[in-house]
Design an enzyme around this catalytic site. Sequence first.
Site, PDB file in Angstrom:
ATOM      1  N   ASP A 196     -18.879  72.237  33.229  1.00 56.98           N
ATOM      2  CA  ASP A 196     -17.776  72.522  34.150  1.00 56.98           C
ATOM      3  C   ASP A 196     -18.098  72.089  35.588  1.00 56.98           C
ATOM      4  O   ASP A 196     -17.476  72.548  36.537  1.00 56.98           O
ATOM      5  CB  ASP A 196     -17.443  74.019  34.113  1.00 56.98           C
ATOM      6  CG  ASP A 196     -18.664  74.884  34.384  1.00 56.98           C
ATOM      7  OD1 ASP A 196     -19.783  74.327  34.451  1.00 56.98           O
ATOM      8  OD2 ASP A 196     -18.500  76.109  34.523  1.00 56.98           O
ATOM      9  N   HIS A 238     -30.547  45.876  40.231  1.00 56.77           N
ATOM     10  CA  HIS A 238     -29.933  47.156  40.613  1.00 56.77           C
ATOM     11  C   HIS A 238     -30.711  48.318  39.977  1.00 56.77           C
ATOM     12  O   HIS A 238     -30.139  49.199  39.341  1.00 56.77           O
ATOM     13  CB  HIS A 238     -28.450  47.197  40.233  1.00 56.77           C
ATOM     14  CG  HIS A 238     -27.595  46.401  41.175  1.00 56.77           C
ATOM     15  ND1 HIS A 238     -26.236  46.212  40.986  1.00 56.77           N
ATOM     16  CD2 HIS A 238     -27.892  45.762  42.320  1.00 56.77           C
ATOM     17  CE1 HIS A 238     -25.760  45.464  41.978  1.00 56.77           C
ATOM     18  NE2 HIS A 238     -26.747  45.187  42.804  1.00 56.77           N
ATOM     19  N   ASP A 244     -33.605  48.905  48.740  1.00 55.60           N
ATOM     20  CA  ASP A 244     -32.231  48.483  49.017  1.00 55.60           C
ATOM     21  C   ASP A 244     -31.408  49.763  49.136  1.00 55.60           C
ATOM     22  O   ASP A 244     -31.065  50.383  48.124  1.00 55.60           O
ATOM     23  CB  ASP A 244     -31.758  47.597  47.857  1.00 55.60           C
ATOM     24  CG  ASP A 244     -30.358  47.055  48.055  1.00 55.60           C
ATOM     25  OD1 ASP A 244     -29.631  47.561  48.928  1.00 55.60           O
ATOM     26  OD2 ASP A 244     -29.980  46.132  47.306  1.00 55.60           O
ATOM     27  N   ASP A 254     -25.611  48.089  53.720  1.00 60.51           N
ATOM     28  CA  ASP A 254     -26.308  47.579  52.537  1.00 60.51           C
ATOM     29  C   ASP A 254     -27.501  46.777  53.058  1.00 60.51           C
ATOM     30  O   ASP A 254     -27.357  45.605  53.388  1.00 60.51           O
ATOM     31  CB  ASP A 254     -25.336  46.707  51.733  1.00 60.51           C
ATOM     32  CG  ASP A 254     -25.924  46.251  50.417  1.00 60.51           C
ATOM     33  OD1 ASP A 254     -27.037  46.691  50.072  1.00 60.51           O
ATOM     34  OD2 ASP A 254     -25.262  45.449  49.714  1.00 60.51           O
ATOM     35  N   HIS A 270     -28.846  35.789  41.761  1.00 57.01           N
ATOM     36  CA  HIS A 270     -27.601  36.429  42.208  1.00 57.01           C
ATOM     37  C   HIS A 270     -26.986  35.666  43.379  1.00 57.01           C
ATOM     38  O   HIS A 270     -27.591  34.741  43.925  1.00 57.01           O
ATOM     39  CB  HIS A 270     -27.846  37.902  42.588  1.00 57.01           C
ATOM     40  CG  HIS A 270     -28.911  38.102  43.628  1.00 57.01           C
ATOM     41  ND1 HIS A 270     -28.708  37.812  44.960  1.00 57.01           N
ATOM     42  CD2 HIS A 270     -30.173  38.569  43.537  1.00 57.01           C
ATOM     43  CE1 HIS A 270     -29.807  38.106  45.642  1.00 57.01           C
ATOM     44  NE2 HIS A 270     -30.723  38.562  44.796  1.00 57.01           N
ATOM     45  N   HIS A 275     -22.016  39.374  50.196  1.00 55.60           N
ATOM     46  CA  HIS A 275     -20.683  39.914  49.922  1.00 55.60           C
ATOM     47  C   HIS A 275     -20.170  40.643  51.160  1.00 55.60           C
ATOM     48  O   HIS A 275     -20.937  40.911  52.085  1.00 55.60           O
ATOM     49  CB  HIS A 275     -20.737  40.872  48.721  1.00 55.60           C
ATOM     50  CG  HIS A 275     -21.819  41.914  48.849  1.00 55.60           C
ATOM     51  ND1 HIS A 275     -21.631  43.115  49.493  1.00 55.60           N
ATOM     52  CD2 HIS A 275     -23.126  41.927  48.451  1.00 55.60           C
ATOM     53  CE1 HIS A 275     -22.756  43.825  49.454  1.00 55.60           C
ATOM     54  NE2 HIS A 275     -23.687  43.118  48.837  1.00 55.60           N
ATOM     55  N   HIS A 318     -19.415  46.431  47.715  1.00 53.70           N
ATOM     56  CA  HIS A 318     -18.951  45.068  47.434  1.00 53.70           C
ATOM     57  C   HIS A 318     -17.475  45.087  47.801  1.00 53.70           C
ATOM     58  O   HIS A 318     -16.612  45.335  46.967  1.00 53.70           O
ATOM     59  CB  HIS A 318     -19.188  44.698  45.966  1.00 53.70           C
ATOM     60  CG  HIS A 318     -20.654  44.738  45.601  1.00 53.70           C
ATOM     61  ND1 HIS A 318     -21.132  45.028  44.362  1.00 53.70           N
ATOM     62  CD2 HIS A 318     -21.757  44.519  46.374  1.00 53.70           C
ATOM     63  CE1 HIS A 318     -22.467  44.989  44.369  1.00 53.70           C
ATOM     64  NE2 HIS A 318     -22.861  44.692  45.586  1.00 53.70           N
ATOM     65  N   GLU A 367     -28.243  38.052  51.591  1.00 51.07           N
ATOM     66  CA  GLU A 367     -29.348  38.699  50.873  1.00 51.07           C
ATOM     67  C   GLU A 367     -30.014  37.802  49.839  1.00 51.07           C
ATOM     68  O   GLU A 367     -29.922  38.073  48.645  1.00 51.07           O
ATOM     69  CB  GLU A 367     -28.838  39.981  50.208  1.00 51.07           C
ATOM     70  CG  GLU A 367     -27.575  39.820  49.372  1.00 51.07           C
ATOM     71  CD  GLU A 367     -27.199  41.099  48.642  1.00 51.07           C
ATOM     72  OE1 GLU A 367     -28.066  41.675  47.985  1.00 51.07           O
ATOM     73  OE2 GLU A 367     -26.028  41.506  48.728  1.00 51.07           O
ATOM     74  N   TYR A 382     -37.378  36.796  42.501  1.00 45.05           N
ATOM     75  CA  TYR A 382     -37.899  37.822  41.585  1.00 45.05           C
ATOM     76  C   TYR A 382     -38.674  37.097  40.483  1.00 45.05           C
ATOM     77  O   TYR A 382     -38.102  36.257  39.791  1.00 45.05           O
ATOM     78  CB  TYR A 382     -36.743  38.629  40.973  1.00 45.05           C
ATOM     79  CG  TYR A 382     -35.712  39.017  42.019  1.00 45.05           C
ATOM     80  CD1 TYR A 382     -35.815  40.218  42.711  1.00 45.05           C
ATOM     81  CD2 TYR A 382     -34.665  38.143  42.346  1.00 45.05           C
ATOM     82  CE1 TYR A 382     -34.895  40.546  43.702  1.00 45.05           C
ATOM     83  CE2 TYR A 382     -33.745  38.475  43.340  1.00 45.05           C
ATOM     84  CZ  TYR A 382     -33.865  39.672  44.013  1.00 45.05           C
ATOM     85  OH  TYR A 382     -32.964  39.990  44.993  1.00 45.05           O
ATOM     86  N   ARG A 433     -36.510  40.792  48.266  1.00 43.19           N
ATOM     87  CA  ARG A 433     -35.122  40.589  48.735  1.00 43.19           C
ATOM     88  C   ARG A 433     -35.112  41.014  50.198  1.00 43.19           C
ATOM     89  O   ARG A 433     -35.722  42.026  50.550  1.00 43.19           O
ATOM     90  CB  ARG A 433     -34.129  41.413  47.905  1.00 43.19           C
ATOM     91  CG  ARG A 433     -32.698  41.275  48.408  1.00 43.19           C
ATOM     92  CD  ARG A 433     -31.633  41.668  47.372  1.00 43.19           C
ATOM     93  NE  ARG A 433     -31.601  43.066  46.981  1.00 43.19           N
ATOM     94  CZ  ARG A 433     -31.958  43.540  45.801  1.00 43.19           C
ATOM     95  NH1 ARG A 433     -32.405  42.718  44.858  1.00 43.19           N
ATOM     96  NH2 ARG A 433     -31.900  44.826  45.526  1.00 43.19           N
ATOM     97  N   GLU A 435     -32.185  41.748  52.928  1.00 41.51           N
ATOM     98  CA  GLU A 435     -30.720  41.864  53.003  1.00 41.51           C
ATOM     99  C   GLU A 435     -30.313  42.420  54.358  1.00 41.51           C
ATOM    100  O   GLU A 435     -30.755  43.497  54.753  1.00 41.51           O
ATOM    101  CB  GLU A 435     -30.206  42.781  51.892  1.00 41.51           C
ATOM    102  CG  GLU A 435     -28.694  42.994  51.947  1.00 41.51           C
ATOM    103  CD  GLU A 435     -28.150  43.714  50.730  1.00 41.51           C
ATOM    104  OE1 GLU A 435     -28.899  44.503  50.106  1.00 41.51           O
ATOM    105  OE2 GLU A 435     -26.973  43.505  50.416  1.00 41.51           O
TER     106      GLU A 435
HETATM  107  N1  GLY Z   1     -27.117  47.051  46.987  1.00 40.04           N
HETATM  108  C1  GLY Z   1     -26.292  46.267  46.190  1.00 40.04           C
HETATM  109  C2  GLY Z   1     -26.239  44.894  46.679  1.00 40.04           C
HETATM  110  O1  GLY Z   1     -27.087  44.487  47.430  1.00 40.04           O
HETATM  111  O2  GLY Z   1     -25.320  44.174  46.446  1.00 40.04           O
HETATM  112 MN    MN Z   2     -25.717  43.637  48.878  1.00 40.17          MN
HETATM  113 MN    MN Z   3     -28.203  45.795  48.652  1.00 42.43          MN
END
Ligand code: GLY
Ligand code: MN
Ligand code: MN
Length: 491
Positions: free
Chosen positions: A73, A290, A307, A318, A390, A394, A401, A418, A422, A439, A441
């Site tokens: 609940d 992710h 991240d 982000d 990737h 974005h 996103h 970003e 890897y 990464r 970003e």
């Molecule tokens: N943190 C998700 C991305 O970098 O798109």
């Molecule tokens: Mn991102």
């Molecule tokens: Mn990110």
Amino acid sequence: MPHLPRLFSSLLLFLLLSLTSFAQPAPTADSDMPTDYLPKEFHAGRREALRNLMPENSVVVIFAYPTRTYSNDVEYIYHANPDMYYFSGYKEPHSVLLIFKENQTDSLGSSYNELLFVQKRDPRAEQWTGKRLGTEGARTKLGFSTVYTSAEFKNFPISFNRFTKIIFDKLPDDIGNQANDADLFDLVKQFRQKAGVPEAGTFHARYDNRSFTKLTAQLREIKTPEELDLIRKAVEISCQGQNEVMKAVRPDMSELEIQGLHEYVHKKYGAESVGYGSIIGAGENGCILHYMENSKTKVGTSLLLMDVGAEYHGYTADVTRTVPVDGKFSEEERAIYQLVYDAQEAAFKTLHDGSSWADASKAAQHVIAEGLMKLGIIKNEYEVGRYFPHGLGHHIGLDVHDRGNYGKLKKDMVITIEPGIYIPEGSDCDKKWWSIAVRIEDDLLITQDGYELLSHFAPRKIEDIEKLMKEKSVINDFKLPPLESGKKKGF
Ligand code: GLY
Ligand code: MN
Ligand code: MN
């Protein structure tokens, strides 16, 4: 000083003090709330901007997001549908907003161009789950004049077949009926009936759920000054989280603990939430794009990819930083990090009002491909996707996103850049590169001639990161006793 004037001046002082204390507003429950929420004029302005883009004789219909069960609940903390929030400021579930292109006239001859149906006040429910705005609150706090309870939607006379276009997003088809005839399930059901929405998969020109994304993207991709204030704050808070962790991190800390430190800093600065599950990946875990389990109990001395994005009044940052837990990049880590840094710089250089996403991506990809070939990790540029799998970035905003076009960049868009490399264990390259994941970003505001690096608060350069990591953090003095239960065998 003679007597009389002294008496007079004390009297005057007394009078002044009494007046000022009378002038103090009585404390209200709202007086210790944040004061920088988006004002109702912002949301009204967004509705007007949408009306200007809508086709003739059309209506846009926006439903709240569903509530979701977390356990038995207990519900997940509710997150408002960003479109509902953007166009109304309403943050509660079980509601629907209708925005009409032209003025409509009700049976009494009054005209309206929007309707908001909201949860009704309910003292018993509010005792358990918190205050509701109700229709009165939606009137006074959000500035709607035509607002009704969700229960009134059923019999509200709207003849949808008058409209040339009924524009709505994908309807939530996976929600349960909460046995209350004003919940989201009923609102959607009644809308389907009233508007005669055809079955999914059948096309009818009047029912348009394709242009919803297009129309709203045109607005949401360009940030207003009010939105920029909130985004700047979310980004700065996220950077402060990164900085504190860079100072505090030690090899015997766990990924969860590091997540907690970031999120503690966010909350210390008033960010209500995170815009997505925090990603804290040490070593090999950094290769999972992710990764959100954050279950490694000791991060060790490898690279640590973090991240994490604070969400402040609905707007999310982000930001990713990758750091060597022992404070010094090894030769291999340094080589890969520098490549990602150079790729990011190359992408930055392409950015300005009118530049294209494609050019920024090409610039970054080129640097990474050339670099990986030089290091002997790939043989030709076509293999670059294996280690940079990737997109380059974005839009960010109410969604991490965020909605927006991915053709040309325009002034006042806020985006991430970003790049990443890897190299999971077992990759087809020298073992010395295995488990390196980097990464970087950053969040940027596109300007007329270039960009503003909103996330400049957290260092990106190797030497600046290593320098900051030598500093002591307040967090290192924060010691908790070991758990009694932790002493039992098996824990
Ligand atoms: N943190 C998700 C991305 O970098 O798109
Ligand atoms: Mn991102
Ligand atoms: Mn990110």
